[in-house]
Design an enzyme around this catalytic site. Sequence first.
Site, PDB file in Angstrom:
ATOM      1  N   LYS A   1       0.847  -1.189   0.000  1.00  0.00           N
ATOM      2  CA  LYS A   1       0.000   0.000   0.000  1.00  0.00           C
ATOM      3  C   LYS A   1       0.888   1.247   0.000  1.00  0.00           C
ATOM      4  CE  LYS A   1      -2.133   3.094   3.033  1.00  0.00           C
ATOM      5  NZ  LYS A   1      -2.162   4.154   2.075  1.00  0.00           N
TER       6      LYS A   1
ATOM      7  N   CYS B   1      12.896  11.769   6.736  1.00  0.00           N
ATOM      8  CA  CYS B   1      13.067  11.330   8.125  1.00  0.00           C
ATOM      9  C   CYS B   1      14.429  11.768   8.623  1.00  0.00           C
ATOM     10  CB  CYS B   1      13.001   9.816   8.239  1.00  0.00           C
ATOM     11  SG  CYS B   1      11.656   9.095   7.362  1.00  0.00           S
TER      12      CYS B   1
ATOM     13  N   GLU C   1       9.001  16.682  15.690  1.00  0.00           N
ATOM     14  CA  GLU C   1       9.265  16.574  14.248  1.00  0.00           C
ATOM     15  C   GLU C   1       8.308  17.489  13.483  1.00  0.00           C
ATOM     16  OE1 GLU C   1       8.453  12.797  12.113  1.00  0.00           O
ATOM     17  OE2 GLU C   1      10.388  13.169  11.158  1.00  0.00           O
TER      18      GLU C   1
ATOM     19  N   GLY D   1       6.706   5.753   8.378  1.00  0.00           N
ATOM     20  CA  GLY D   1       5.746   6.855   8.465  1.00  0.00           C
ATOM     21  C   GLY D   1       5.819   7.487   9.838  1.00  0.00           C
ATOM     22  N   SER D   2       4.710   8.056  10.274  1.00  0.00           N
ATOM     23  CA  SER D   2       4.734   8.820  11.526  1.00  0.00           C
ATOM     24  C   SER D   2       4.825   7.896  12.749  1.00  0.00           C
ATOM     25  CB  SER D   2       3.474   9.676  11.640  1.00  0.00           C
ATOM     26  OG  SER D   2       2.361   8.855  11.903  1.00  0.00           O
TER      27      SER D   2
ATOM     28  N   GLU E   1       9.873   2.315  10.932  1.00  0.00           N
ATOM     29  CA  GLU E   1      10.818   3.407  10.676  1.00  0.00           C
ATOM     30  C   GLU E   1      10.012   4.691  10.785  1.00  0.00           C
ATOM     31  OE1 GLU E   1      13.931   4.881  10.721  1.00  0.00           O
ATOM     32  OE2 GLU E   1      14.157   2.770  10.165  1.00  0.00           O
TER      33      GLU E   1
HETATM   34  C1  UN1 Z   1      13.947   9.009   4.639  1.00  0.00           C
HETATM   35  O1  UN1 Z   1      14.203  10.156   4.953  1.00  0.00           O
HETATM   36  O2  UN1 Z   1      12.875   8.486   4.976  1.00  0.00           O
HETATM   37  O3  UN1 Z   1      19.595   9.193   3.734  1.00  0.00           O
HETATM   38  C2  UN1 Z   1      14.844   8.178   3.838  1.00  0.00           C
HETATM   39  C3  UN1 Z   1      18.736   9.734   3.052  1.00  0.00           C
HETATM   40  C4  UN1 Z   1      18.056   8.943   1.964  1.00  0.00           C
HETATM   41  C5  UN1 Z   1      16.946   8.137   2.535  1.00  0.00           C
HETATM   42  C6  UN1 Z   1      16.052   8.925   3.427  1.00  0.00           C
HETATM   43  N1  UN1 Z   1      18.995   8.097   1.283  1.00  0.00           N
HETATM   44  O4  UN1 Z   1      18.407  10.879   3.247  1.00  0.00           O
END
Ligand code: UN1
Length: 493
Positions: free
Chosen positions: A174, A282, A383, A226-227, A248
């Site tokens: 999804k 992230c 965040e 995600g969050s 993650e």
């Molecule tokens: C993410 O921010 O969810 O290191 C992944 C990085 C990328 C991957 C980020 N190669 O910023």
Amino acid sequence: MTKFKSFIAGQWVESSTGEYVENRNPADTRDVIGLFPKGDAADVNRAVESAKKGFDLWKKTPAPARGDVLRRVGDILVRRKDELADLMTREMGKPIAETKGDVQEGIDTAYYAATEGRRLFGHTVPSELRNKWAMSFRRPIGVAGIITPFNFPLAIPTWKIFPALLCGNSVVFKPATDVPHTGHVLVEILLEAGLPPEVVQLVHGPGRVGNAIVNHPDVALVSFTGSTETGSKIGEVCGRTHKRLSLEMGGKNAQIVLNDADLDLALEGVLWGAFGTTGQRCTATSRLIVQEGVHDKFVKMLVDRASKLKLGDGRKKGTDVGPLVNEASRENVERYVQVGKDQGATLALGGKKATAGDLAHGYFYEPTIFTGVTAGSRLEQEEIFGPVLSVIKVKDFTEAFTVNNDVAYGLSSSVYTRDVNIAFQALQHLDNGITYVNAPTIGAEAHLPFGGVKATGNGHREGGWEVYEFFSETKVGYVDYSGALQRAQIDNY
Ligand code: UN1
């Protein structure tokens, strides 16, 4: 207008609910990419039923042959890189150079997975008994539920789907509702490369689709990016139902700049880390921790350069920063800017929507910098997922490390220094899954483990060799060829 379909039970199918969602370009909302199905639990049920059959077939396919499919996927991604980058920018906004990087990360992940088909190492160890063989090996697990975010519309799905498939699982996928087109093309490519149709299922739709995947009794494992809020809810379900789960989630990453740093280098790092992908990574740099000896000078350099970043359509040449992905994200940024002002931080740059000319049609927000941010304040702790950078002044590297560590999250961190002793102390003492020395907080490579500590994750890693452990189960085999009953721990002692 193009009406897209989900891919369930080996066929492209209309939305079972009859409902569709418009997918619009965030840089220009007059541009509609297409209509995508608004699926529900009934779609998920059919997808899982089919994925179970896919699993029975795929788990018997030798891992090197599974790897061959993924090698062909990599080849197709190479061939279609530019076209894919363009369609990805059109639906989520980041500049073309970045979506090309996103595709490249998928290519790297495909080729890594392809060769992993010839490794998937187990161990052979001596038995404590004579004429007895002892070994471990890896087995596939079952139907994997894959739920992915918008910010890396190709790379993150590949981080999960490719190792899941290589290990012999089948997949119910999804993609985020903001990036269904990329998800659609990825599934087309998997099929073109020769993946048996029931091994992959694509169910478009809102949170209720993810919810149905996570709750389905025949989904054996879930991988989610995600969050933290959604991840916690998924965690509760998976805890209760004993599913394997990789999470993650959020980050509040900091770049530390010490008095002895190469300031020009640190400047390039923070501009890229904070405003690349419009701060929607992230791993984005959300905090800049600067030692007092260079603080004022560095902030001046930063504000000057950040004010020159060019906002615009990521598909146009010269654009440095694209739009936010949707209006809700922009409103979230606006709320945090208000929080910063209310808490007495100094707005040094930006702080408002960008609406001049063509920007009026997209979700643009000016690169924003707050100085004088207090460690522990909401702006410094939470965040934001947008182009907002908080600057915190510190006395020395010890205080910098404390400020870095004193947040709920722990994905990435960065330190700019020429002192090798401090660099190694940073690697050891910063509470993050990834620490960069003299490089920004973003830029992880596909063949190394990726993930964070504390509220960022639940201990698993994506990428590299570690993700293959998540997507497979260890089995142990003993073969006694002595022809007699040998009692372990008893007959030999
Ligand atoms: C993410 O921010 O969810 O290191 C992944 C990085 C990328 C991957 C980020 N190669 O910023």
